[in-house]
Motif scaffolding. Structure first.
Motif, short mmCIF file in Angstrom:
data_model
loop_
_atom_site.label_atom_id
_atom_site.label_comp_id
_atom_site.label_asym_id
_atom_site.label_seq_id
_atom_site.Cartn_x
_atom_site.Cartn_y
_atom_site.Cartn_z
N LYS A 161 -32.15 50.12 -0.47
CA LYS A 161 -32.81 50.68 -1.65
C LYS A 161 -34.29 50.91 -1.34
O LYS A 161 -34.90 50.14 -0.58
N LEU B 6 -39.99 46.30 -7.84
CA LEU B 6 -38.59 46.33 -7.41
C LEU B 6 -37.76 47.29 -8.26
O LEU B 6 -36.57 47.06 -8.49
N CYS C 299 -35.77 48.12 1.13
CA CYS C 299 -35.19 46.83 0.77
C CYS C 299 -33.70 46.84 1.11
O CYS C 299 -33.01 47.82 0.83
N LEU D 107 -29.81 45.01 1.33
CA LEU D 107 -28.84 44.07 0.79
C LEU D 107 -27.56 44.16 1.63
O LEU D 107 -27.39 45.08 2.41
N LYS E 92 -33.48 36.69 -4.64
CA LYS E 92 -32.15 36.49 -5.21
C LYS E 92 -31.96 37.40 -6.42
O LYS E 92 -32.80 37.45 -7.32
N GLN E 93 -30.85 38.13 -6.43
CA GLN E 93 -30.54 39.05 -7.51
C GLN E 93 -29.74 38.34 -8.61
O GLN E 93 -29.23 37.23 -8.42
N THR E 94 -29.63 38.99 -9.75
CA THR E 94 -28.92 38.37 -10.89
C THR E 94 -27.45 38.11 -10.57
O THR E 94 -26.84 37.20 -11.13
N ASP E 95 -26.87 38.90 -9.66
CA ASP E 95 -25.47 38.69 -9.30
C ASP E 95 -25.30 37.70 -8.16
O ASP E 95 -24.19 37.50 -7.64
N THR F 97 -26.55 37.90 -5.11
CA THR F 97 -26.81 38.47 -3.79
C THR F 97 -28.29 38.38 -3.45
O THR F 97 -29.14 38.17 -4.32
N LEU G 42 -31.63 40.19 -1.70
CA LEU G 42 -32.30 41.43 -1.28
C LEU G 42 -33.45 41.06 -0.36
O LEU G 42 -34.26 40.19 -0.69
N ARG H 236 -36.87 42.18 1.33
CA ARG H 236 -37.99 43.12 1.28
C ARG H 236 -38.59 43.23 2.68
O ARG H 236 -39.20 42.30 3.19
#
Length: 521
Positions: A351, A357, A369, A371, A392-395, A397, A399, A401
């Motif tokens: 991304k 972000l 970025c 993943l 850390k992502q909401t799901d 996973t 990411l 940078r």
């Protein structure tokens, strides 16, 4: 050494073979393979290739040739000698079957390896081994004096040990290796990469390049850079072979190409400067089908004699995301003469995001970025600030940078623009000028110093150190000798400027605009 078995002849199991490695002669039985393969565990993937065709060529060490089963037997011999209690093992070894077999033996046992080139300065090696908290170091007899206070075995001593029957549980989450790169805090930082990260890259590599048993990949990279990971694992785990040239061939492009030609090597991966050297030589062995560039910007004039003779790929990816995150098959360069970095590989998502972000529109610059399955565990030790790059992502996973700025073309290909920070690439290797600066400022002769980078007209980066000595009794030559104990050659500034004082602004910070400018002719 027993001659390499015919590629279509399966040796009788339970008969003995002899394998010679250096001055060693090893006799041990062939093993019956009963494999329950996990396709996210590195050693399982190698064993699977052995089971498919044990007699196929696996490794060329200089001119000696070893089948997959011969290599496996040597790996098993080493694995029986590694002490059971160790978890993390440093490697300071020459490039040979000893190094490759030791790495795979450690991975078989669920250990983590920390590779270091013997040419690295002793103090830097010592820091890396201490920072990684290695339990022991495996090396060659001639390098045993590199470390003090760490349990060290030469490969010969290790093989003379009584059997340890060492084994640890191996899972896809097991750390395979720790690679060190230049650190923004002034110290090298170690990146911990899992088995499953490497396994994903192996699948992605094979999907793009479709390796065959006839393929032979050149092992040219130093072990501390992740091109080495690509060379070793993308070949052996995908059913191809690996060729390790003699040291003299590594240092001379004509000798290297002759080695490639004589051994029917089909794939070369390296920094763009290796491709540039081949391009200047303008001699392409008929066996070569693929050239891969990574680690720095690939320019049209680096490959203009090669582009219509062989497939050439430009690749991109930080070590933190396991070797490469994107591939681009080179055809037409951009208007500025460089090639795009392509599209995400299998198992990876890229991304382009702004500082918040949030996605940027196509064509607009943003931070690259990453993943997906290549994202590593992150930095080991007390690296709280640097590990903020792993978000850390909401799901759930993660990411990563990268700190690299790029943009997306309408055709979906990514273009690299520049770094977001002061990090630069020197000879294809990441360098944080602040790390070099900190080393210089800790020397006994320097009162204060700053290190800055500049680009020449060809786009290559150069480091300049501006130095104020404590007194007139010190010299630049002495300073270079002192920092050579801590920094590898590529991190030592090309230019040193001795100054009476550093120019500063009203706020006390160094005035970069007032520093003397190094002009390239």
């Amino acid at each position: 050494k027993a001659p390499l078995q015919g590629l279509n002849e399966k040796p009788a199991l339970q008969t003995k073979t002899s394998l010679s490695a250096g001055s060693m002669s090893l006799d041990f039985p062939y093993l019956i393979l009963e494999i329950k393969m996990n396709d996210n565990i590195i050693f399982d993937l190698f064993e699977n290739q052995v089971e498919k065709n044990p007699n196929a060529l696996a490794l060329i060490d200089n001119q000696e040739r070893y089948s997959r089963e011969e290599l496996l037997n040597y790996i098993n011999k080493i694995s029986q000698k590694i002490p059971a209690e160790v978890e993390t093992v440093g490697l300071i070894m020459d490039h040979s079957i000893n190094m490759i077999a030791t790495i795979l033996a450690l991975l078989k046992l669920g250990k983590t390896y920390v590779p270091v080139e013997p040419s690295f300065p002793n103090e830097r090696i010592k820091f890396m081994m201490q920072d990684a908290d290695v339990d022991l170091v495996i090396t060659e007899d001639k390098y045993k004096n590199k470390l003090e206070g760490v349990e060290t075995y030469s490969i010969n001593e290790l093989l003379s040990n009584k059997n340890s029957n060492s084994h640890s549980e191996v899972s896809p989450e097991s750390t395979a290796y720790i690679l060190y790169t230049s650190g923004s805090t002034g110290k090298p930082k170690g990146i911990a990469v899992r088995n499953r990260n490497v396994a994903n890259y192996i699948r992605a590599f094979n999907k793009e390049f479709n390796l065959k048993p006839v393929d032979i990949m050149l092992q040219y990279s130093v072990c501390t850079f992740d091109i080495f990971v690509e060379e070793v694992f993308a070949s052996l785990l995908n059913g191809a072979a690996l060729a390790i040239p003699p040291e003299e061939a590594r240092n001379n492009i004509e000798d290297l190409i002759n080695y490639v030609e004589n051994n029917n090597i089909t794939i070369i991966s390296g920094f763009p400067y290796l491709l540039q050297d081949i391009n200047r030589l303008n001699k392409m062995p008929e066996s070569i089908r693929l050239l891969i560039s990574g680690g720095d910007v690939l320019r049209q004039d680096y490959i203009d004699n090669l582009i219509n003779k062989v497939d050439i790929y430009n690749t991109y990816g930080p070590s933190e995301t396991t070797v490469c995150a994107s591939y681009y098959k080179c055809d037409i360069p951009l208007d500025n003469g460089v090639y795009p970095i392509g599209k995400p590989i299998l198992g990876v998502e890229i991304k382009l995001l702004d500082n918040n972000l949030e996605p940027v529109p196509i064509g607009n610059p943003g931070e690259i970025c990453i993943l997906g399955n290549g994202v590593s565990k992150g930095y080991i030790g007390d690296r709280i600030e640097e590990n903020k790059a792993f978000v850390k992502q909401t799901d759930g996973t993660i990411l990563y940078r990268s700190g690299d700025i790029g943009y997306l073309q309408e055709d979906g290909n990514l273009v690299f623009l520049h770094r977001k920070d002061s990090q630069i690439m020197v000879e294809g290797k990441r360098v944080e000028p602040i790390e070099v600066e900190n080393v210089i400022n800790t020397t006994s002769s320097v009162d204060k110093a700053v290190v800055r980078s500049h680009q020449d007209k060809t786009g290559l980066n150069h480091l300049t150190a501006y130095v104020v000595f404590k007194d007139i009794n010190h010299s630049l030559e002495e300073l270079v000798n002192e920092i050579s104990n801590f920094l590898p050659d590529y991190m030592i500034p090309e230019y040193f400027v001795q100054m009476d004082n550093l120019p500063v602004k009203a706020n006390g910070k160094v005035n970069n605009q007032a520093l003397p400018v190094i002009q390239d002719l």
